[in-house]
Every structure is written in structure tokens, then in C-alpha cells.
Design an enzyme around this catalytic site. Structure first.
Site, PDB file in Angstrom:
ATOM      1  N   HIS A 132      39.184  40.939  50.244  1.00 13.77           N
ATOM      2  CA  HIS A 132      39.797  41.632  49.187  1.00 13.77           C
ATOM      3  C   HIS A 132      38.669  41.877  48.155  1.00 13.77           C
ATOM      4  O   HIS A 132      37.918  40.890  47.736  1.00 13.77           O
ATOM      5  CB  HIS A 132      40.926  40.570  48.594  1.00 13.77           C
ATOM      6  CG  HIS A 132      41.968  40.655  49.473  1.00 13.77           C
ATOM      7  ND1 HIS A 132      42.745  41.357  49.464  1.00 13.77           N
ATOM      8  CD2 HIS A 132      42.439  39.506  50.243  1.00 13.77           C
ATOM      9  CE1 HIS A 132      44.195  41.134  50.400  1.00 13.77           C
ATOM     10  NE2 HIS A 132      43.640  39.582  50.788  1.00 13.77           N
ATOM     11  N   PRO A 133      38.598  43.005  47.417  1.00 15.76           N
ATOM     12  CA  PRO A 133      37.740  43.079  46.714  1.00 15.76           C
ATOM     13  C   PRO A 133      38.100  42.434  45.190  1.00 15.76           C
ATOM     14  O   PRO A 133      39.442  42.074  45.074  1.00 15.76           O
ATOM     15  CB  PRO A 133      37.737  44.772  46.142  1.00 15.76           C
ATOM     16  CG  PRO A 133      38.761  45.243  46.823  1.00 15.76           C
ATOM     17  CD  PRO A 133      39.167  44.220  47.904  1.00 15.76           C
ATOM     18  N   GLU A 140      47.390  47.630  45.059  1.00 13.57           N
ATOM     19  CA  GLU A 140      47.866  46.176  45.012  1.00 13.57           C
ATOM     20  C   GLU A 140      47.310  45.673  43.800  1.00 13.57           C
ATOM     21  O   GLU A 140      48.063  45.001  42.770  1.00 13.57           O
ATOM     22  CB  GLU A 140      47.689  45.137  46.025  1.00 13.57           C
ATOM     23  CG  GLU A 140      48.248  45.812  47.324  1.00 13.57           C
ATOM     24  CD  GLU A 140      47.659  45.220  48.751  1.00 13.57           C
ATOM     25  OE1 GLU A 140      48.232  45.477  49.711  1.00 13.57           O
ATOM     26  OE2 GLU A 140      46.680  44.877  48.495  1.00 13.57           O
TER      27      GLU A 140
END
Length: 298
Positions: free
Chosen positions: A60-61, A80
Site C-alpha cells: 500500500h502507498p 481508498e
């Protein structure tokens, strides 16, 4: 509905753990989305180790960071994160700030599954629309002469089906025992392997043991096991659709694990009510030589 097949690359867009992606691809095809989500939870919580969890988290970044690619996963992350930033509160951040790293790992694992489930729904929706489009196209090519008649019949069937009540949702069969546990050694920051675990249920003239009274019933053994290298217990009871309501306890042989510690053993007692018999109860133990804590997970 035709079964939906997914490959490792598609699953990696939903969860960055290669362990998870490989096992989901092996379990494919799936007869329904609900079945796929049920299998996904079993794989994530019971078969993916800590290395696999950290790999998923790293995919995830960071919040506020722009995705480095235009992949499906990157675009999903962008959406998100927008939702997360819009709904985050200072109070929530302050409550999490004091958590120990090992507890944050467990919370992150729960949140990762929520993200994975959301993305699986998106993936299945996309694939089902594509399959539906291909099916419609094939029907038109195969029988142009029947096009008008098929369209009329299709409209009739659609209108007729709207008059029927929706089917009641089916309860998915369990893929793991309804009561599970794991042990984390918070003093070392790692899973606690080799701890003997026993699951028992109260049986007596009273529905549950009264505080300070010992002659009203007895504890009946449901099953026992030993935690593995990930700190997870083996199967402590049969995989049943509905639990028997009542009072249960999980005993941990912590004295053998920590010979110089303060607790010769730890017992966690909890009650499952009649309205909760179809739920899952994950009751972990966070342990150090001189303290312990627990909570209800999922």
C-alpha cells in the site's frame, strides 16, 4: 452463474501478499463471490505468515503518497485513501498512538482483510460484467435471425422475475473452527510458539459458573493443541455451523513457556450468547513474563 476464475496477478491487485495470491489462485475457480471471500479469510488468517502480512502492508502507498503506477491496485489505493482521509479523526489516531507494535500488527491484519474483501468485490464485479458482455455478444452472432424474439423473451423473463421475492441469503459454511486463538510474545515482539492450549466449556446446574463457587458444575474439554511458529493454535474444536451457547474458557500453559515468569498458566473465560452462535470468536493472548491482555477478534 458460471464459476469465476482468478489468477495470481489479479489477486495481487487485491492483496500484495504473494503467499495469499498463490493460494487463492490455486483455490480458483469460485462458484460465488461469498465463497471466494470465505476462502480468502481462511487463507489470510490461518495460512499466511507474518512475512506475508508485512509484504501485503508494504504494497500500500503511504497516506498522501501518489501511486507510482497506473495499475489496478494503484488506482484502487488512490480511491481508498481519499475515503480514509475524509473519515479519519484525531480521536481515532490518538487512541491508536499508544498501542504496542504487536497489537498494531493484529489490527492492521484485520484492516487488510477489509481492504482485500472490498477489492475482491470490485474484481468479481468487473469480471462478471465482462463475462456477461461476451455472452451477449456470442448470442447475437450465433443467431441474428432470433435476435428480436430473444429480446422479447428476455424482457418478459425480466419483468416476471421482478414479481418474485428475493431469495433469502444463504449462510456460508465455515472453513475454520468457530473458536480460535493465537499467542503473541509482546516482550520479544514475535509469535509465541510451543504453548499448550486447551479449550473447555462449562457444564453444570447453573448456565455459567458463579464467582467464587466451584461446586455447581465442571469444565468439559472441547479440544487441545500447541501453538505453531506463527503463534496460532491448531484446531481446538470441530468445524460446526452453529456453536452451543454458553461459557467457554481457553487455558494457556504459560508457565512452561516462561519458566521464570509470574503466571503458571493463563485462563480466559468468555460467554457466547444464543444470538451469537453463528459468529466467529478469535480470542488471542498478548503475553509477557509479568503481564497479559486479550480482546475479541474476528
Amino acid at each position: 452463474m458460471e464459476e469465476i476464475k482468478v489468477d495470481e496477478k489479479e489477486v495481487l491487485a487485491c492483496c500484495g501478499s504473494t503467499q495469499f495470491a498463490k493460494q487463492m489462485a490455486m483455490a480458483s475457480p469460485f462458484p460465488s463471490l461469498d465463497h471466494a471471500i470465505s476462502i480468502a479469510k481462511d487463507i489470510w488468517f490461518n495460512k499466511v505468515d507474518i512475512i506475508g502480512c508485512l509484504e501485503a502492508f508494504a504494497a500500500h502507498p503511504q497516506i498522501g503518497e501518489s501511486p507510482s503506477s497506473h495499475t489496478t491496485s494503484a488506482q484502487w489505493s488512490k480511491g481508498e485513501q481519499s475515503t480514509a482521509l475524509a473519515t479519519a479523526t484525531d480521536a481515532g489516531l490518538q487512541n491508536r498512538y499508544s498501542n504496542r507494535p504487536i497489537l498494531e500488527l493484529e489490527i492492521a491484519s484485520q484492516e487488510q482483510m477489509k481492504v482485500t474483501e472490498l477489492r475482491l468485490r470490485k474484481l468479481f464485479s468487473t469480471k462478471m460484467k465482462a463475462d456477461s458482455a461476451r455472452s451477449r455478444y456470442s448470442s447475437v452472432v450465433a443467431s441474428k435471425a432470433e435476435k428480436e424474439r430473444v429480446g422479447i423473451i428476455g424482457q418478459h423473463l425480466t419483468a416476471t422475475s421482478e414479481g418474485f421475492p428475493a431469495k433469502a441469503p444463504q449462510v456460508q459454511a465455515r472453513t475454520r473452527p468457530p473458536i480460535t486463538t493465537h499467542v503473541l510474545d509482546v516482550s520479544k515482539g514475535c509469535p509465541a510458539a510451543g504453548i499448550e492450549v486447551r479449550l473447555e466449556m462449562w457444564e453444570g446446574s447453573q448456565p455459567h459458573p458463579s464467582f467464587g463457587e466451584t461446586d455447581m458444575g465442571r469444565w468439559v474439554l472441547e479440544g487441545s493443541s500447541t501453538t505453531d511458529r506463527d503463534g496460532r493454535s491448531g484446531q481446538l474444536m470441530s468445524i460446526v455451523d452453529a456453536l452451543v451457547p454458553g461459557v467457554y474458557r481457553i487455558n494457556f500453559n504459560t508457565g512452561k513457556y516462561n519458566p521464570g515468569g509470574f503466571f503458571p498458566y493463563v485462563s480466559i473465560v468468555f460467554e457466547i450468547k444464543e444470538t451469537q452462535t453463528l459468529e466467529h470468536f478469535h480470542v488471542p493472548l498478548l503475553l509477557s513474563p509479568f503481564s497479559f491482555s486479550t480482546y475479541r477478534g474476528s
